[in-house]
Scaffold this motif. Structure first.
Motif, PDB file in Angstrom:
ATOM      1  N   ALA A  66       0.835  -1.199   0.000  1.00 43.37           N
ATOM      2  CA  ALA A  66       0.000   0.000   0.000  1.00 43.37           C
ATOM      3  C   ALA A  66       0.865   1.243   0.000  1.00 43.37           C
ATOM      4  O   ALA A  66       1.865   1.308   0.722  1.00 43.37           O
ATOM      5  N   LEU A 115      -3.596  -0.178  -3.341  1.00 45.24           N
ATOM      6  CA  LEU A 115      -3.023  -1.498  -3.075  1.00 45.24           C
ATOM      7  C   LEU A 115      -2.461  -2.059  -4.373  1.00 45.24           C
ATOM      8  O   LEU A 115      -3.139  -2.033  -5.410  1.00 45.24           O
ATOM      9  N   HIS A 155      -7.614   1.012  -0.109  1.00 47.09           N
ATOM     10  CA  HIS A 155      -7.741   0.909   1.342  1.00 47.09           C
ATOM     11  C   HIS A 155      -8.255   2.248   1.840  1.00 47.09           C
ATOM     12  O   HIS A 155      -7.759   3.297   1.422  1.00 47.09           O
ATOM     13  N   TRP A 185     -10.822  -2.549   2.986  1.00 47.80           N
ATOM     14  CA  TRP A 185     -10.000  -2.906   1.829  1.00 47.80           C
ATOM     15  C   TRP A 185     -10.948  -3.413   0.760  1.00 47.80           C
ATOM     16  O   TRP A 185     -11.824  -4.236   1.053  1.00 47.80           O
ATOM     17  N   ARG A 214      -0.900  -5.427   9.238  1.00 50.44           N
ATOM     18  CA  ARG A 214      -0.218  -4.297   8.598  1.00 50.44           C
ATOM     19  C   ARG A 214       1.217  -4.338   9.096  1.00 50.44           C
ATOM     20  O   ARG A 214       1.465  -4.218  10.303  1.00 50.44           O
ATOM     21  N   TYR A 253       0.129  -5.171   3.589  1.00 48.83           N
ATOM     22  CA  TYR A 253      -1.023  -5.760   4.239  1.00 48.83           C
ATOM     23  C   TYR A 253      -1.058  -7.246   3.886  1.00 48.83           C
ATOM     24  O   TYR A 253      -1.009  -7.598   2.703  1.00 48.83           O
TER      25      TYR A 253
END
Length: 169
Positions: A45, A72, A82, A88, A136, A163
């Motif tokens: 991300a 993403l 996101h 998401w 994360r 992620y």
């Protein structure tokens, strides 16, 4: 100020960790580990952590995190977004919302924490359909420092992270 943030974002785009790589190849912190879960997908991300200037508990103005806003990618191809929730959404139509259940410090004081999030809702069908946990990791940037002097002012700080989407069993 804006020029320095653009330069920071450009640096993140060029020098942040690749998706799936752990900093220094160390194991994940125990607080955010999910040892009995299987990886479904790992994405990278790049975006902003958004903040608003609001009165704190003491009545003084302070920056308050409001939402992430990020693109993403997998292998340099955009696969989703996101945003607030946190949520998401992937291009395949699947989406999830989660809530943070654990955290570990970022690599330095300018990096937002690493998180473990529990999925609270699903939508659509696709890669995120069976996801139960999100991690994360490998965060770079995102922390907003300094005083705010105008209530309701907004600010964004560039950040990057990986992620990891997991499912039980």
């Amino acid at each position: 100020m804006q020029a320095s943030r653009i330069a920071t974002l450009a640096s993140l785009l060029l020098f942040c960790l690749p998706a799936g790589a752990l900093a220094d190849d160390k194991p994940l912190p125990a607080a955010i580990a999910a040892p009995d879960e299987k990886i479904v997908l790992t994405v990278h991300a790049i975006g902003m952590q958004l903040y608003d200037c609001k009165p704190g508990a003491d009545g003084k103005l302070a920056w308050t995190f409001t939402a992430p806003q990020a693109t993403l990618t997998v292998a340099d191809k955009v696969v989703g977004s996101h945003g607030a929730g946190p949520s998401w959404e992937l291009a395949d139509g699947s989406g999830i919302t989660g809530k943070a259940v654990a955290n570990a410090p970022g690599t330095n004081a300018n990096d937002i924490p690493w998180l473990k999030l529990e999925v609270t809702s699903h939508k659509g069908t696709g890669q995120l359909t069976d996801v139960t946990t999100v991690q994360r990791i490998n965060t770079v940037g995102g922390v907003l420092k300094g005083a705010c002097d105008r209530e309701k002012a907004g600010e964004g700080m560039p950040y990057a992270a990986d992620y990891v989407f997991l499912r039980k069993g």
